[in-house]
Design an enzyme around this catalytic site. Structure first.
Site, PDB file in Angstrom:
ATOM      1  N   SER A 142      76.887  64.195 130.445  1.00 33.24           N
ATOM      2  CA  SER A 142      76.591  64.951 131.661  1.00 33.24           C
ATOM      3  C   SER A 142      76.868  64.087 132.881  1.00 33.24           C
ATOM      4  O   SER A 142      76.966  62.849 132.788  1.00 33.24           O
ATOM      5  CB  SER A 142      75.116  65.374 131.642  1.00 33.24           C
ATOM      6  OG  SER A 142      74.680  65.856 132.895  1.00 33.24           O
ATOM      7  N   TYR A 155      65.975  65.159 131.191  1.00 34.75           N
ATOM      8  CA  TYR A 155      67.357  65.510 130.861  1.00 34.75           C
ATOM      9  C   TYR A 155      68.280  64.320 131.094  1.00 34.75           C
ATOM     10  O   TYR A 155      69.131  63.993 130.255  1.00 34.75           O
ATOM     11  CB  TYR A 155      67.796  66.699 131.715  1.00 34.75           C
ATOM     12  CG  TYR A 155      69.190  67.192 131.440  1.00 34.75           C
ATOM     13  CD1 TYR A 155      69.467  67.994 130.340  1.00 34.75           C
ATOM     14  CD2 TYR A 155      70.249  66.859 132.290  1.00 34.75           C
ATOM     15  CE1 TYR A 155      70.749  68.449 130.088  1.00 34.75           C
ATOM     16  CE2 TYR A 155      71.531  67.314 132.044  1.00 34.75           C
ATOM     17  CZ  TYR A 155      71.775  68.112 130.949  1.00 34.75           C
ATOM     18  OH  TYR A 155      73.057  68.564 130.709  1.00 34.75           O
TER      19      TYR A 155
END
Length: 250
Positions: A142, A155
């Protein structure tokens, strides 16, 4: 070198978004695809899209939970077309909680699915790849693997971990002919980013943050998907490739 005839791929999180796009791309290149996800109706839609395009696919419904049921899903995944050659660990969760609001349960949920499941699922499938002397494991990193975003502490920790997990997987298994790499997408229209794309000001701001000047389209992921899944990347392992329009270059 990017043809996948005779190969079998398993894609988690294939009910929509990036996972569905990867499944379609793999199928078009000739792979038989097992699509794994929780939602039966969306899984069948993915399978139908693939079959209408002349591909071969099967749906495997199940929840990715870090317990013995994960091993059973891996076993069932190999029943359709034989040992899995290519694994895409695409399923993930982002609860978007401020650091002050993260609970032990929400932390565990995020780290289990985003970081634990990719390792244990891959490890369960490695013996089949090892028998053939070839395999591909592709994880999903990510922007938050390297940058801190608001409400993304759990996250971000999981996606930072994915980069190191990918390197460690490569160290453990590449000598058996198994390539282990990761894709770090920028902003693409998915269920996880729907709220961002529905806000025109936010969407335009994100596009302006890229070097290219636009947000991603799902088909922008097809090239790197096939590259990392095929013989074209046989001498590349332990790497994370950003597909973000130059977001991280600015």
């Amino acid at each position: 070198m990017q043809e996948l005839d005779g190969k079998t791929a398993l894609v988690t999180g294939a009910t929509s978004g990036i996972g569905r796009q990867q499944a379609l791309a793999l199928s078009r290149a000739g792979a038989r695809v097992v699509v794994l996800g929780r939602r039966a109706e969306q899984l069948e839609e993915t399978v139908e899209f693939i079959r209408q395009a002349g591909g071969e696919a099967s749906a495997l419904q199940g929840s990715l939970v870090l317990d013995e049921s994960l091993m059973e899903l891996a076993r069932r995944g190999a029943e359709y077309y034989g040992d899995i050659d290519i694994l895409f660990n695409t399923a993930g969760v982002n609860l978007r909680q401020h650091a002050d609001d993260v609970t032990m349960d929400s932390w565990k949920t995020t780290l289990d699915l985003n970081l634990g499941v990719p390792f244990f699922l891959a490890r369960q499938l490695v013996p089949g790849m090892r028998r053939k002397g070839w395999g591909k494991i592709i994880n999903i990193a990510s922007l938050q693997s390297t940058r801190a975003f608001a409400n993304g502490i759990a996250y971000g920790a999981s996606k930072g971990g994915i980069c190191q997990l990918t390197r460690a997987m490569a160290e453990a298994w590449s000598s058996d002919g198994i390539g282990c790499n990761a894709i770090a997408p920028g902003f693409f229209p998915t269920e996880l980013t729907e709220s961002l794309f529905n806000d025109d000001a936010t969407s335009h701001r994100l596009a302006a943050s890229t070097a290219i000047g636009r947000n991603g389209k799902l088909e922008d992921l097809d090239g790197v998907t096939l590259f990392l899944a095929s013989h074209a990347s046989d001498y590349i392992t332990g790497q994370t490739i950003s597909v973000d329009g130059g977001f991280t270059a600015k």
